[in-house]
Design a protein around this motif. Structure first.
Motif, PDB file in Angstrom:
ATOM      1  N   PRO A 179       0.584  -1.220  -0.080  1.00  0.00           N
ATOM      2  CA  PRO A 179       0.116   0.127  -0.203  1.00  0.00           C
ATOM      3  C   PRO A 179       0.767   1.295   0.141  1.00  0.00           C
ATOM      4  O   PRO A 179       1.711   1.429   0.560  1.00  0.00           O
ATOM      5  CB  PRO A 179      -0.835  -0.315   1.415  1.00  0.00           C
ATOM      6  CG  PRO A 179      -0.965  -1.372   1.572  1.00  0.00           C
ATOM      7  CD  PRO A 179       0.591  -2.102   1.013  1.00  0.00           C
ATOM      8  N   ALA A 180       0.387   2.094  -0.788  1.00  0.00           N
ATOM      9  CA  ALA A 180       1.248   3.521  -0.963  1.00  0.00           C
ATOM     10  C   ALA A 180       0.722   4.446   0.135  1.00  0.00           C
ATOM     11  O   ALA A 180      -0.411   4.279   0.685  1.00  0.00           O
ATOM     12  CB  ALA A 180       0.656   4.140  -2.267  1.00  0.00           C
ATOM     13  N   ASP A 181       1.519   5.561   0.374  1.00  0.00           N
ATOM     14  CA  ASP A 181       1.222   6.379   1.457  1.00  0.00           C
ATOM     15  C   ASP A 181       1.082   7.854   0.609  1.00  0.00           C
ATOM     16  O   ASP A 181       1.276   8.012  -0.504  1.00  0.00           O
ATOM     17  CB  ASP A 181       2.131   6.315   2.692  1.00  0.00           C
ATOM     18  CG  ASP A 181       3.481   6.867   2.063  1.00  0.00           C
ATOM     19  OD1 ASP A 181       3.784   7.492   1.206  1.00  0.00           O
ATOM     20  OD2 ASP A 181       4.261   6.264   3.030  1.00  0.00           O
ATOM     21  N   LYS A 182       0.906   8.736   1.597  1.00  0.00           N
ATOM     22  CA  LYS A 182       0.772  10.239   0.712  1.00  0.00           C
ATOM     23  C   LYS A 182       2.069  10.399   0.100  1.00  0.00           C
ATOM     24  O   LYS A 182       1.989  11.221  -0.780  1.00  0.00           O
ATOM     25  CB  LYS A 182       0.273  11.147   1.944  1.00  0.00           C
ATOM     26  CG  LYS A 182      -1.200  11.280   2.327  1.00  0.00           C
ATOM     27  CD  LYS A 182      -1.525  12.387   3.227  1.00  0.00           C
ATOM     28  CE  LYS A 182      -3.002  12.462   3.476  1.00  0.00           C
ATOM     29  NZ  LYS A 182      -3.364  13.008   4.896  1.00  0.00           N
ATOM     30  N   GLY A 183       3.177  10.187   0.722  1.00  0.00           N
ATOM     31  CA  GLY A 183       4.376  10.576   0.007  1.00  0.00           C
ATOM     32  C   GLY A 183       4.602   9.991  -1.367  1.00  0.00           C
ATOM     33  O   GLY A 183       5.004  10.518  -2.405  1.00  0.00           O
ATOM     34  N   ASP A 184       4.053   8.655  -1.432  1.00  0.00           N
ATOM     35  CA  ASP A 184       4.252   7.865  -2.562  1.00  0.00           C
ATOM     36  C   ASP A 184       3.224   8.762  -3.594  1.00  0.00           C
ATOM     37  O   ASP A 184       3.535   8.895  -4.836  1.00  0.00           O
ATOM     38  CB  ASP A 184       3.682   6.493  -2.511  1.00  0.00           C
ATOM     39  CG  ASP A 184       4.572   5.977  -1.675  1.00  0.00           C
ATOM     40  OD1 ASP A 184       5.938   5.876  -1.786  1.00  0.00           O
ATOM     41  OD2 ASP A 184       4.106   4.795  -0.788  1.00  0.00           O
TER      42      ASP A 184
END
Length: 187
Positions: free
Chosen positions: A52-57
């Protein structure tokens, strides 16, 4: 998973650039949350599963997307590449990309958001340095800013996709013709 992304451009890098839609008017953002970015990678077929990606990604993905769009536009219009866009693209392309594995049931590609993004960047490098450059066209719908690879016979394709834009334009033209057609008076 319900598919919310559209893949009509003929190249993953162009589809990625098109995730900010209608750039000249309403600017419709497709990557509103990290899970929308994850869904794009899976729906595009670049990966089967993704960490899962995060906001930075998402921010990194948007930066790459804008660089790709800028470089594609420059190449399409015969202009010089912007140095910053090149730096962004090449920096992401240098990172490790996805690596498919063979399993007893077929191919399986697992990736981190960084690996998936690098794969998109490498597609952009291949596209912009390859034989499809002369085939890149912008959609004929003035509201749409998608760029696609036109592999139709005689390069006659006008829209990114019939469902997304072609039918809308044809229906609008039909309505305009009906409205302006002189009414025949009954005798």
């Amino acid at each position: 998973m319900d598919h919310q992304h559209v893949f009509v451009c003929g190249n993953p890098a162009l589809d990625f650039a098109a995730t900010l839609r209608a750039r000249r008017s309403v600017r419709f953002e497709m990557f509103v949350t990290p899970d929308r970015l994850d869904a794009w990678y899976v729906e595009c077929g670049l990966v089967d599963t993704i960490t899962p990606a995060d906001k930075g990604d998402v921010e990194q993905a948007k930066a790459l997307r804008e660089a790709i769009y800028e470089l594609v536009t420059a190449r399409r219009l015969g202009q010089e590449y912007g140095g910053e866009a090149l730096t962004v693209l090449n920096g992401v392309a240098r990172k490790p990309s996805t690596s498919p594995q063979l399993t007893p049931t077929g191919r399986q590609t697992e990736a981190t958001p960084d690996q998936a993004l690098s794969t998109v960047a490498r597609h952009a490098v291949e596209l912009l340095s390859g034989p499809d450059v002369p085939l890149m066209k912008e959609c004929g719908n003035p509201e749409c800013t998608r760029v696609y690879v036109d592999r139709s016979r005689g390069m006659r394709r006008q829209w990114c996709g019939m469902e997304s834009c072609g039918n809308k334009i044809k229906a609008a033209a039909y309505r305009a013709r009906k409205k302006s057609a002189p009414t025949v008076a009954a005798r």
